[in-house]
Structures are given as structure tokens and as C-alpha cells.
Design an enzyme around this catalytic site. Sequence first.
Site, PDB file in Angstrom:
ATOM      1  N   SER A  46       0.836  -1.268  -0.065  1.00  0.00           N
ATOM      2  CA  SER A  46      -0.014  -0.178   0.233  1.00  0.00           C
ATOM      3  C   SER A  46       0.882   1.064   0.068  1.00  0.00           C
ATOM      4  O   SER A  46       0.463   2.316  -0.448  1.00  0.00           O
ATOM      5  CB  SER A  46      -0.969   0.121   1.043  1.00  0.00           C
ATOM      6  OG  SER A  46      -0.107  -0.009   2.430  1.00  0.00           O
ATOM      7  N   GLU A 114      -0.187 -12.767  -1.637  1.00  0.00           N
ATOM      8  CA  GLU A 114      -1.552 -12.692  -2.365  1.00  0.00           C
ATOM      9  C   GLU A 114      -1.712 -14.002  -3.184  1.00  0.00           C
ATOM     10  O   GLU A 114      -1.106 -14.351  -4.040  1.00  0.00           O
ATOM     11  CB  GLU A 114      -1.890 -11.514  -3.084  1.00  0.00           C
ATOM     12  CG  GLU A 114      -1.791 -10.002  -2.173  1.00  0.00           C
ATOM     13  CD  GLU A 114      -2.201  -9.067  -2.990  1.00  0.00           C
ATOM     14  OE1 GLU A 114      -1.872  -7.851  -2.331  1.00  0.00           O
ATOM     15  OE2 GLU A 114      -2.510  -9.011  -4.120  1.00  0.00           O
ATOM     16  N   GLU A 181      -9.515  -9.784   2.640  1.00  0.00           N
ATOM     17  CA  GLU A 181      -9.994  -8.179   2.418  1.00  0.00           C
ATOM     18  C   GLU A 181     -11.049  -8.081   1.507  1.00  0.00           C
ATOM     19  O   GLU A 181     -11.371  -8.844   0.406  1.00  0.00           O
ATOM     20  CB  GLU A 181      -8.878  -7.673   1.564  1.00  0.00           C
ATOM     21  CG  GLU A 181      -8.948  -6.302   1.279  1.00  0.00           C
ATOM     22  CD  GLU A 181      -7.686  -5.379   0.831  1.00  0.00           C
ATOM     23  OE1 GLU A 181      -7.746  -4.414   0.451  1.00  0.00           O
ATOM     24  OE2 GLU A 181      -6.667  -6.161   0.736  1.00  0.00           O
TER      25      GLU A 181
END
Length: 264
Positions: A46, A114, A181
Site C-alpha cells: 500500500s 496474495e 480483504e
Amino acid sequence: MAKITTASLLKMKQQGNKFSALTAYDASFASAFDAQGIEVLLIGDSLGMVLQGQDDTLPVTVADIAYHTRSVRKGAKNALVMADMPFMSYATTELAMTNAAELMRAGASMVKLEGGQWLLETVSALTQRGIPVCGHLGLTPQSVHLFGGFKIQGRQAEQAQAMIKDAQALEQAGAQLLVIECVPASLAKAITEAVSIPVIGIGAGKDTDGQILVMHDLLGISTGYIPKFSKNFLAETGDIHLAIQRYKAQVAAQEFPADEHTFN
């Protein structure tokens, strides 16, 4: 606060105690979060958006993450420090091992990847070599172009079942934590109950074992917009340290996330 490990988080899950996580990118904020008892600090990719001003996380490099991991490690005495593996840094198992080793040397205690089934061999290889792994399912930002934007995942029954199976498979492969998420709260609850490892939610309702927010969202200073699942805790308190305290307290009491921060 005692030093937090994966064993500490597992014990909290087993006892039904909720824990808090935040992204961190430098020593000063890491120290402030650590002092307020935040259990997990994530050097998130991020940073591409909130620090570098990028449109997504894809331009972030292993060198970027390693630099900020070194900084965060200087400020974190007790929190578990977790580092994101950025886009294409784990495209093959060999590449993953090389890049994960660099992040561990920079000060990470765990790396986050991920993906689901395709990652199982890599997760197994990393954990066998002493590198703890956190999985990440649901909205995986590195796949934003495949998803056609930042969209809620798992609303269809078939997709939801596949995500539950992915979570179980990641645990079987050796993952010790899991982030989910932007999924419906009911699916997040099902995943949390389907695995024995701690599950951290973001935009996933209050039934996960822990919560994580991007620190810039928590403080209301993100450029562009604050996501639905986040909350500006600084606006309520007027003080950064009190904002961190309130976030941790509301997570522990299951007051955050509330209904307005949750997807159905």
C-alpha cells in the site's frame, strides 16, 4: 506488552481475544503503534499508493519494501513485523525464496503473499526453510486489473466456497496467518471458523480474529477517499496516540468494524 509471535496470535484466537494490526512504514509511527500495544505491523505494498502517490500497488519493488521494513523494525520492540511480497516478487518458488530472504534480513518476522491454490508449493517451500507466511485472499490488490477495479469478492456461492477451500489449503501448506480483504461478513466468519490459524480482516466484518487498517485511513489523511470499511479515528480524538488507543479498544470490544464498515 510481551513480544508478539505467531504463537501469541494463535493463543488469542483460541481464547477469543481480538487483536489489532496496522500498516507502518517508518520508525516513528512503528514506535507509536508499538507503544499502544498494536500486535501486528505490516509493511504493506500500500506504500505505493499512500507514500509514492501511485494509482495502485503494482510499481512497488522488493527494495522499497525492504527499505521500509528496516525502518519499521527500528521502531517496533514488541509487535510482529510482517512484510508484503510485492507484485511478481513470488512468481516462481525460487524467486519467492530469494526475495523473502531479503525481507527477512531487513527485519521482517513474516512475509505476506496474495493468492490461493497456485501458491501452495511456494508457501510450503518458504515455511520449510524457516520463513513464516501469511496468506491473503479476497480482494488481492496486486490482481486489481484482473478484477476490473477494487471490487468486493466472494458474493457468489461458488466463489465463496472456493475461497474457503483456498484458506484451508494455505493452512495445510504451512501458512500461519491469513488476511482476507473486502468480502461479505458472513464469508469472513465462515473462513475464520474453517481454519485454525488466526484470520485478519479488512473490510470483512467483525468476526475475524483480528483487524487491520492502512494507517493513513485510520488517521483520515489518505489522498482521494477513505474506503467504506475504514474509519477516521483521529477525527474522534484529535490526538494520534488516542486515535490508536481507540482503534485497538474498539477492535477488542468488537465495536469496530460496525455495520456501516461491513459488506453483506
